[in-house]
Design a protein around this motif. Sequence first.
Motif, PDB file in Angstrom:
ATOM      1  N   GLN A   1      30.571   6.188   5.771  1.00 53.96           N
ATOM      2  CA  GLN A   1      30.567   4.731   5.873  1.00 53.96           C
ATOM      3  C   GLN A   1      31.427   4.109   4.771  1.00 53.96           C
ATOM      4  O   GLN A   1      32.221   3.194   5.036  1.00 53.96           O
ATOM      5  N   GLU A   2      31.278   4.591   3.551  1.00 50.32           N
ATOM      6  CA  GLU A   2      32.062   4.021   2.447  1.00 50.32           C
ATOM      7  C   GLU A   2      33.552   4.252   2.650  1.00 50.32           C
ATOM      8  O   GLU A   2      34.365   3.339   2.468  1.00 50.32           O
ATOM      9  N   VAL A   3      33.925   5.484   3.025  1.00 47.48           N
ATOM     10  CA  VAL A   3      35.347   5.775   3.182  1.00 47.48           C
ATOM     11  C   VAL A   3      35.933   4.963   4.329  1.00 47.48           C
ATOM     12  O   VAL A   3      37.090   4.510   4.264  1.00 47.48           O
ATOM     13  N   LYS A   4      35.163   4.716   5.380  1.00 50.60           N
ATOM     14  CA  LYS A   4      35.637   3.868   6.482  1.00 50.60           C
ATOM     15  C   LYS A   4      35.966   2.463   5.974  1.00 50.60           C
ATOM     16  O   LYS A   4      37.018   1.902   6.273  1.00 50.60           O
ATOM     17  N   GLU A   5      35.039   1.895   5.218  1.00 49.36           N
ATOM     18  CA  GLU A   5      35.236   0.530   4.726  1.00 49.36           C
ATOM     19  C   GLU A   5      36.446   0.453   3.793  1.00 49.36           C
ATOM     20  O   GLU A   5      37.283  -0.455   3.908  1.00 49.36           O
ATOM     21  N   ILE A   6      36.551   1.411   2.872  1.00 47.77           N
ATOM     22  CA  ILE A   6      37.649   1.399   1.905  1.00 47.77           C
ATOM     23  C   ILE A   6      39.001   1.513   2.598  1.00 47.77           C
ATOM     24  O   ILE A   6      39.929   0.736   2.347  1.00 47.77           O
ATOM     25  N   PHE A   7      39.122   2.477   3.500  1.00 50.03           N
ATOM     26  CA  PHE A   7      40.422   2.735   4.114  1.00 50.03           C
ATOM     27  C   PHE A   7      40.785   1.702   5.182  1.00 50.03           C
ATOM     28  O   PHE A   7      41.967   1.420   5.388  1.00 50.03           O
TER      29      PHE A   7
ATOM     30  N   ASP B   1      53.134  13.953   4.977  1.00 49.88           N
ATOM     31  CA  ASP B   1      54.483  13.888   4.409  1.00 49.88           C
ATOM     32  C   ASP B   1      55.417  13.114   5.339  1.00 49.88           C
ATOM     33  O   ASP B   1      56.188  12.256   4.909  1.00 49.88           O
ATOM     34  N   GLU B   2      55.316  13.391   6.621  1.00 51.28           N
ATOM     35  CA  GLU B   2      56.168  12.712   7.604  1.00 51.28           C
ATOM     36  C   GLU B   2      55.894  11.208   7.640  1.00 51.28           C
ATOM     37  O   GLU B   2      56.817  10.396   7.815  1.00 51.28           O
ATOM     38  N   GLU B   3      54.641  10.833   7.465  1.00 50.19           N
ATOM     39  CA  GLU B   3      54.274   9.417   7.513  1.00 50.19           C
ATOM     40  C   GLU B   3      54.898   8.630   6.369  1.00 50.19           C
ATOM     41  O   GLU B   3      55.380   7.505   6.560  1.00 50.19           O
ATOM     42  N   HIS B   4      54.887   9.216   5.171  1.00 48.04           N
ATOM     43  CA  HIS B   4      55.535   8.547   4.035  1.00 48.04           C
ATOM     44  C   HIS B   4      57.029   8.351   4.304  1.00 48.04           C
ATOM     45  O   HIS B   4      57.591   7.294   4.004  1.00 48.04           O
ATOM     46  N   SER B   5      57.644   9.360   4.863  1.00 52.43           N
ATOM     47  CA  SER B   5      59.079   9.278   5.160  1.00 52.43           C
ATOM     48  C   SER B   5      59.368   8.181   6.184  1.00 52.43           C
ATOM     49  O   SER B   5      60.367   7.456   6.071  1.00 52.43           O
ATOM     50  N   LEU B   6      58.491   8.046   7.175  1.00 55.06           N
ATOM     51  CA  LEU B   6      58.680   7.014   8.194  1.00 55.06           C
ATOM     52  C   LEU B   6      58.522   5.618   7.587  1.00 55.06           C
ATOM     53  O   LEU B   6      59.287   4.703   7.919  1.00 55.06           O
ATOM     54  N   ILE B   7      57.556   5.460   6.708  1.00 54.29           N
ATOM     55  CA  ILE B   7      57.373   4.169   6.038  1.00 54.29           C
ATOM     56  C   ILE B   7      58.638   3.784   5.282  1.00 54.29           C
ATOM     57  O   ILE B   7      59.134   2.655   5.396  1.00 54.29           O
ATOM     58  N   LEU B   8      59.176   4.735   4.521  1.00 56.85           N
ATOM     59  CA  LEU B   8      60.397   4.464   3.769  1.00 56.85           C
ATOM     60  C   LEU B   8      61.561   4.142   4.707  1.00 56.85           C
ATOM     61  O   LEU B   8      62.346   3.230   4.436  1.00 56.85           O
TER      62      LEU B   8
ATOM     63  N   LEU C   1      45.115   5.009   8.230  1.00 53.63           N
ATOM     64  CA  LEU C   1      44.029   5.338   9.161  1.00 53.63           C
ATOM     65  C   LEU C   1      43.968   6.828   9.479  1.00 53.63           C
ATOM     66  O   LEU C   1      42.893   7.371   9.741  1.00 53.63           O
ATOM     67  N   ARG C   2      45.125   7.505   9.437  1.00 51.14           N
ATOM     68  CA  ARG C   2      45.095   8.966   9.574  1.00 51.14           C
ATOM     69  C   ARG C   2      44.475   9.612   8.333  1.00 51.14           C
ATOM     70  O   ARG C   2      43.763  10.622   8.441  1.00 51.14           O
ATOM     71  N   SER C   3      44.733   9.040   7.162  1.00 51.53           N
ATOM     72  CA  SER C   3      44.087   9.534   5.940  1.00 51.53           C
ATOM     73  C   SER C   3      42.580   9.355   6.031  1.00 51.53           C
ATOM     74  O   SER C   3      41.809  10.215   5.583  1.00 51.53           O
TER      75      SER C   3
END
Length: 226
Positions: free
Chosen positions: A80-86, A180-187, A207-209
């Motif tokens: 529950q906590e990790v859901k709220e935080i992320f 790793d791929e997600e960070h590259s896509l953001i950039l 949300l994947r994290s």
Amino acid sequence: MNRFDTRARRMSKDYAYLELKQKIICGDLEPDQIVREENLAALLEISRTPLREAIQRLEIEEFLIRQRNGRLKVASVTKQEVKEIFQIRSMLEGFIAREAAINAKEEDIQHLTAMLEKLRQSFKLGHRQDFVSYGFEFHDYLSEMSGLKTFEKILNILKDHALRYCRFVSKYGDWDVKADEEHSLILQKIAEKNPDAAEKAMQVHILRSLSTSIQRIEEIESDRKG
């Protein structure tokens, strides 16, 4: 008490606070672990007075929990906590990525590219905790680029709790290659100055994290029951 004694006391309580917080975030003090003042004082080699002040701060921040019997324990990690935080992070950091795409300069792209290379190498070498650290540096730099000071202040309240969950995932397993791929896509989307796509890529990444964190918690809960 003279000003030198006051300064020494302040330094020791700040030291105790930062050290204990770091041990909780990194998992050296594990979720639900019972902690005793005398053991912590011996571990940090400080007196009980500054330690108690540090403990009070960590109780307020909910890294330490005072139980009904008066004993202290390290806060649990919960789905529950990790859901709220992320989920909060996905909204705030999505908008940060949008603004970073609008504000991005060439030197920003070069700096972010260098940061991702460090992140990529840590991933390939299996340096799990370095991967987490570089990832948070990447996110922090995007916050600076965005210029959204209020967003940054709110995120700073959540940051250490979010970092705890990310280190928890890394301690008990690996992130998959998509991180790793997600960070590259953001950039890539920021470099293209595409705010809509940058916002979406950041939200998907966080949300994947979240999904990975929940999966890891469930795996550990299952192992304990087994």
